[in-house]
Design an enzyme around this catalytic site. Structure first.
Site, PDB file in Angstrom:
ATOM      1  N   VAL A   9      57.436  61.958  71.831  1.00  0.00           N
ATOM      2  CA  VAL A   9      56.095  61.382  71.973  1.00  0.00           C
ATOM      3  C   VAL A   9      55.227  61.991  70.879  1.00  0.00           C
ATOM      4  O   VAL A   9      55.536  63.051  70.336  1.00  0.00           O
ATOM      5  CB  VAL A   9      55.486  61.667  73.359  1.00  0.00           C
ATOM      6  CG1 VAL A   9      56.193  60.860  74.430  1.00  0.00           C
ATOM      7  CG2 VAL A   9      55.542  63.146  73.690  1.00  0.00           C
ATOM      8  N   SER A  10      54.119  61.327  70.571  1.00  0.00           N
ATOM      9  CA  SER A  10      53.322  61.723  69.413  1.00  0.00           C
ATOM     10  C   SER A  10      52.240  62.741  69.720  1.00  0.00           C
ATOM     11  O   SER A  10      51.754  63.418  68.816  1.00  0.00           O
ATOM     12  CB  SER A  10      52.674  60.486  68.777  1.00  0.00           C
ATOM     13  OG  SER A  10      53.670  59.584  68.339  1.00  0.00           O
ATOM     14  N   THR A  11      51.817  62.850  70.987  1.00  0.00           N
ATOM     15  CA  THR A  11      50.692  63.724  71.301  1.00  0.00           C
ATOM     16  C   THR A  11      51.032  64.679  72.423  1.00  0.00           C
ATOM     17  O   THR A  11      51.904  64.411  73.247  1.00  0.00           O
ATOM     18  CB  THR A  11      49.460  62.906  71.727  1.00  0.00           C
ATOM     19  OG1 THR A  11      49.743  62.251  72.977  1.00  0.00           O
ATOM     20  CG2 THR A  11      49.114  61.859  70.683  1.00  0.00           C
TER      21      THR A  11
END
Length: 233
Positions: A9-11
């Site tokens: 996931v990016s965050t």
């Protein structure tokens, strides 16, 4: 076949909430169940798809080489939105499969990576253009309160960061627990011998480098403190 699941996931918010991870995990588990495959390890990364520095991906690739397993991801863009990164990975000696297109060949994967990279660049350009247009209309960008609005959530953000680092360390430890247990059972085993064995097998240290005696000792101490059995599933 044996597979190593890689989820990204990016965050940090997505990582802490599980947003996006459960869907990826379900896709990989569905792929494994449909093909009768065995998931030998699962590694989770919280990082932007544009960055090539991926400690958890490095650990996943090491696990693949160790178990002669295939790296499995839910979607190609969870691996990277960078053509050069995908190309280097494909030449790295590890087979990988994207659940959204399991029968894709090397040409297809290159094309999909190129599309994902183009999409990332277009998103960046649209964001910059929208901010520039807003500024030209006289819109004051940023929060008028400055950093004041962050005070209320600063303590929570700090605790979230600590929890994220702890989860990352735990994930790294559990990924190598089985190998360390195997090396520990060998005759005349000690921290130096275990470090040598990990390096000979190509297993990266938590920082993606070679293992030292101190790193082995600290990892064993942490593994002993975990409540659940420290084995790679």
């Amino acid at each position: 076949m044996q597979i190593v699941a890689y989820l990204r996931v990016s965050t940090a918010r997505q990582g802490a909430s599980g947003l996006g991870l459960e869907a990826q995990r379900a896709a990989v588990q569905g792929f494994a169940a449909a093909g009768g495959h065995t998931i030998v390890a699962e590694l989770v990364e919280v990082e932007s798809g544009s960055k090539a520095d991926r400690p958890q991906l490095a650990a996943a690739l090491a696990m693949c080489r160790l178990h002669r397993a295939t790296l499995v991801i839910a979607k190609l863009d969870r691996l990277a939105r960078n053509v050069a990164f995908i190309a280097n990975l494909m030449d790295g000696g590890v087979e990988f499969v994207a659940c959204d297109m399991p029968h894709a060949n090397r040409l297809t994967l290159h094309l999909l990576a190129a599309i994902a990279e183009h999409e990332r660049e277009m998103i960046s350009q649209r964001t910059k253009a929208a901010l520039a247009a807003a500024k030209a209309r006289g819109v004051k960008l940023g929060n008028p309160m400055g950093a004041g609005h962050l005070k209320a959530g600063a303590k929570y953000a700090a605790s979230l960061s600590v929890a994220r680092r702890a989860d990352k360390v735990r994930s790294n430890d559990l990924a190598v627990a089985g190998i360390i247990a195997e090396l520990s059972a060998a005759e005349h085993s000690n921290d130096v011998a275990i470090a040598r064995g990990l390096n000979e097998r190509g297993v990266p240290s938590p920082r993606g480098m070679v293992w030292s005696r101190g790193q082995v000792a600290r990892t064993i101490t942490r593994l002993a403190s975990y409540a659940e059995p420290c084995t790679v599933r």
